[in-house]
Scaffold this motif. Structure first.
Motif, PDB file in Angstrom:
ATOM      1  N   GLU A 141       0.825  -1.207   0.000  1.00 11.16           N
ATOM      2  CA  GLU A 141       0.000   0.000   0.000  1.00 11.16           C
ATOM      3  C   GLU A 141       0.860   1.258   0.000  1.00 11.16           C
ATOM      4  N   ALA A 142       2.055   1.154   0.586  1.00 14.29           N
ATOM      5  CA  ALA A 142       2.924   2.329   0.714  1.00 14.29           C
ATOM      6  C   ALA A 142       3.754   2.592  -0.533  1.00 14.29           C
ATOM      7  N   ILE A 143       3.971   1.548  -1.350  1.00 18.59           N
ATOM      8  CA  ILE A 143       4.889   1.699  -2.491  1.00 18.59           C
ATOM      9  C   ILE A 143       4.324   1.113  -3.786  1.00 18.59           C
ATOM     10  N   ASP A 144       3.048   1.364  -4.037  1.00 17.34           N
ATOM     11  CA  ASP A 144       2.469   1.001  -5.333  1.00 17.34           C
ATOM     12  C   ASP A 144       2.578  -0.490  -5.621  1.00 17.34           C
ATOM     13  N   ARG A 145       2.491  -1.297  -4.575  1.00 19.72           N
ATOM     14  CA  ARG A 145       2.529  -2.763  -4.671  1.00 19.72           C
ATOM     15  C   ARG A 145       3.866  -3.303  -5.193  1.00 19.72           C
ATOM     16  N   ALA A 146       4.903  -2.503  -5.092  1.00 20.15           N
ATOM     17  CA  ALA A 146       6.210  -2.916  -5.626  1.00 20.15           C
ATOM     18  C   ALA A 146       6.940  -3.828  -4.649  1.00 20.15           C
ATOM     19  N   ILE A 147       6.376  -5.012  -4.431  1.00 24.25           N
ATOM     20  CA  ILE A 147       6.914  -5.974  -3.470  1.00 24.25           C
ATOM     21  C   ILE A 147       7.484  -7.192  -4.198  1.00 24.25           C
ATOM     22  N   SER A 148       8.662  -7.604  -3.744  1.00 28.59           N
ATOM     23  CA  SER A 148       9.269  -8.838  -4.230  1.00 28.59           C
ATOM     24  C   SER A 148       9.282  -9.835  -3.076  1.00 28.59           C
ATOM     25  N   LEU A 149       8.530 -10.902  -3.197  1.00 27.30           N
ATOM     26  CA  LEU A 149       8.507 -11.933  -2.163  1.00 27.30           C
ATOM     27  C   LEU A 149       9.682 -12.877  -2.385  1.00 27.30           C
ATOM     28  N   GLY A 150      10.636 -12.861  -1.457  1.00 27.81           N
ATOM     29  CA  GLY A 150      11.854 -13.644  -1.620  1.00 27.81           C
ATOM     30  C   GLY A 150      11.893 -14.877  -0.744  1.00 27.81           C
ATOM     31  N   LEU A 151      12.834 -15.748  -1.060  1.00 28.93           N
ATOM     32  CA  LEU A 151      13.045 -16.950  -0.265  1.00 28.93           C
ATOM     33  C   LEU A 151      13.820 -16.607   1.007  1.00 28.93           C
ATOM     34  N   GLY A 152      14.913 -15.862   0.816  1.00 27.81           N
ATOM     35  CA  GLY A 152      15.825 -15.545   1.911  1.00 27.81           C
ATOM     36  C   GLY A 152      17.134 -16.265   1.701  1.00 27.81           C
ATOM     37  N   GLY A 153      18.090 -15.589   1.064  1.00 29.12           N
ATOM     38  CA  GLY A 153      19.382 -16.214   0.800  1.00 29.12           C
ATOM     39  C   GLY A 153      19.295 -17.393  -0.157  1.00 29.12           C
ATOM     40  N   GLY A 154      18.244 -17.417  -0.972  1.00 29.72           N
ATOM     41  CA  GLY A 154      18.069 -18.532  -1.907  1.00 29.72           C
ATOM     42  C   GLY A 154      17.774 -19.848  -1.229  1.00 29.72           C
ATOM     43  N   ASP A 155      17.274 -19.805   0.005  1.00 26.91           N
ATOM     44  CA  ASP A 155      17.013 -21.024   0.779  1.00 26.91           C
ATOM     45  C   ASP A 155      15.908 -21.856   0.138  1.00 26.91           C
ATOM     46  N   PRO A 156      16.233 -23.033  -0.386  1.00 21.41           N
ATOM     47  CA  PRO A 156      15.205 -23.851  -1.048  1.00 21.41           C
ATOM     48  C   PRO A 156      14.118 -24.330  -0.099  1.00 21.41           C
ATOM     49  N   ASN A 157      14.435 -24.388   1.189  1.00 24.52           N
ATOM     50  CA  ASN A 157      13.445 -24.850   2.150  1.00 24.52           C
ATOM     51  C   ASN A 157      12.309 -23.853   2.352  1.00 24.52           C
ATOM     52  N   GLN A 158      12.454 -22.654   1.799  1.00 24.81           N
ATOM     53  CA  GLN A 158      11.408 -21.643   1.922  1.00 24.81           C
ATOM     54  C   GLN A 158      10.427 -21.652   0.754  1.00 24.81           C
ATOM     55  N   TRP A 159      10.588 -22.588  -0.175  1.00 25.10           N
ATOM     56  CA  TRP A 159       9.756 -22.569  -1.378  1.00 25.10           C
ATOM     57  C   TRP A 159       8.267 -22.670  -1.039  1.00 25.10           C
ATOM     58  N   LYS A 160       7.944 -23.522  -0.050  1.00 25.84           N
ATOM     59  CA  LYS A 160       6.534 -23.737   0.297  1.00 25.84           C
ATOM     60  C   LYS A 160       5.959 -22.542   1.038  1.00 25.84           C
ATOM     61  N   MET A 161       6.773 -21.905   1.868  1.00 25.06           N
ATOM     62  CA  MET A 161       6.315 -20.697   2.563  1.00 25.06           C
ATOM     63  C   MET A 161       5.946 -19.622   1.550  1.00 25.06           C
ATOM     64  N   VAL A 162       6.762 -19.499   0.504  1.00 32.11           N
ATOM     65  CA  VAL A 162       6.474 -18.536  -0.557  1.00 32.11           C
ATOM     66  C   VAL A 162       5.114 -18.833  -1.191  1.00 32.11           C
ATOM     67  N   THR A 163       4.864 -20.082  -1.507  1.00 33.39           N
ATOM     68  CA  THR A 163       3.597 -20.423  -2.168  1.00 33.39           C
ATOM     69  C   THR A 163       2.408 -20.272  -1.225  1.00 33.39           C
ATOM     70  N   ASP A 164       2.609 -20.589   0.049  1.00 34.96           N
ATOM     71  CA  ASP A 164       1.518 -20.425   1.016  1.00 34.96           C
ATOM     72  C   ASP A 164       1.123 -18.953   1.141  1.00 34.96           C
ATOM     73  N   ILE A 165       2.117 -18.071   1.102  1.00 29.68           N
ATOM     74  CA  ILE A 165       1.832 -16.637   1.141  1.00 29.68           C
ATOM     75  C   ILE A 165       1.098 -16.220  -0.132  1.00 29.68           C
ATOM     76  N   CYS A 166       1.551 -16.762  -1.269  1.00 34.86           N
ATOM     77  CA  CYS A 166       0.955 -16.401  -2.560  1.00 34.86           C
ATOM     78  C   CYS A 166      -0.488 -16.864  -2.701  1.00 34.86           C
ATOM     79  N   ARG A 167      -0.890 -17.850  -1.935  1.00 38.92           N
ATOM     80  CA  ARG A 167      -2.281 -18.296  -1.974  1.00 38.92           C
ATOM     81  C   ARG A 167      -3.221 -17.236  -1.394  1.00 38.92           C
ATOM     82  N   LYS A 168      -2.679 -16.386  -0.499  1.00 42.99           N
ATOM     83  CA  LYS A 168      -3.516 -15.410   0.202  1.00 42.99           C
ATOM     84  C   LYS A 168      -3.341 -13.988  -0.295  1.00 42.99           C
TER      85      LYS A 168
END
Length: 244
Positions: A58-85
């Motif tokens: 809301e503060a920056i014209d939706r210019a958000i990049s949802l990242g894994l965090g250091g390229g951590d492959p174990n975060q792949w599912k967290m990314v998708t769970d966030i993207c569902r909502k």
């Protein structure tokens, strides 16, 4: 995403921020040619992550990049769970999970990059970047083949990580050339600084890459506060205007 300022130029910064105020400073300093990374690894609660994506957005014209965090492959599912909502404009994902992620966002407009590693042989990349595949021997394929597979899965860009700056310059140029030939977006990541930024981005543009999204993280952040230094953003944006 095509109508946004941060996607209408040949170069778009991808940087972190330690607060909404820091994010706003970065976004306005770069005149909208930046996306701000929020890292899945910083959250244990999906709803909290969703709230932050919405608040920052809301503060920056939706210019958000949802990242894994250091390229951590174990975060792949967290990314998708966030993207569902909530649907970020820019999403970082490992190779094996790109198609799953596209299905989760339920659209064809969100930008999804695909993390691959530089291979030992120039012109090749390792696509075994998932939590299980990364534990197995590398799967090295030609960059053009990787681009085709990423496109078929619904991905929009190669995220090349780790770059280690220009330590693998020959490899980087080969990958950039393949992206240029295919008209594919390239996102160099790892070891990018104010000092090597111009060369890294210029090499990609000279190779015909239609859009470069360099991820510039720790090198421009205050190590004590986590604030991304606005003075560094000013320097990077000056370079962007010069070469882009």
């Amino acid at each position: 995403m095509q109508h946004k300022r941060y996607y209408n130029n040949k170069i778009c910064l991808n940087v972190l921020a330690n607060s909404i105020e820091n994010a706003k400073e970065i976004y306005h300093t770069a005149e909208g040619h930046a996306v701000i990374g929020l890292l899945a690894s910083n959250y244990t609660d999906v709803d909290k992550a969703v709230d932050d994506v919405q608040l920052y957005g809301e503060a920056i014209d939706r210019a958000i990049s949802l990242g894994l965090g250091g390229g951590d492959p174990n975060q792949w599912k967290m990314v998708t769970d966030i993207c569902r909502k909530v649907t970020p404009e820019h999403i970082n994902q490992v190779f094996p999970a790109v198609a799953y992620t596209r299905a989760c966002v339920q659209n064809e407009t969100s930008h999804i990059n695909c993390l691959v590693n530089p291979a030992e042989t120039p012109g090749y990349v390792n696509i075994a970047t998932g939590p299980m595949s990364a534990q197995e021997p590398a799967v090295n394929i030609p960059v053009r083949s990787a681009i085709t597979l990423i496109s078929e899965m619904g991905g929009n860009a190669i995220k090349l990580f780790p770059m280690n700056g220009l330590a693998m310059r020959q490899h980087y140029v080969k990958i950039a050339e393949a992206c240029g030939e295919a008209g594919f977006i390239l996102e160099p990541t790892g070891g990018i600084t104010v000092d090597n930024f111009e060369e890294i981005v210029s090499l990609a543009l000279e190779a015909g890459v239609p859009k470069v999204i360099p991820h510039v993280y720790s090198s421009i952040m205050d190590p004590d506060t986590g604030i991304t230094r606005v003075e560094a953003i000013k320097k990077l944006f000056k370079i962007m205007k010069k070469i882009g």
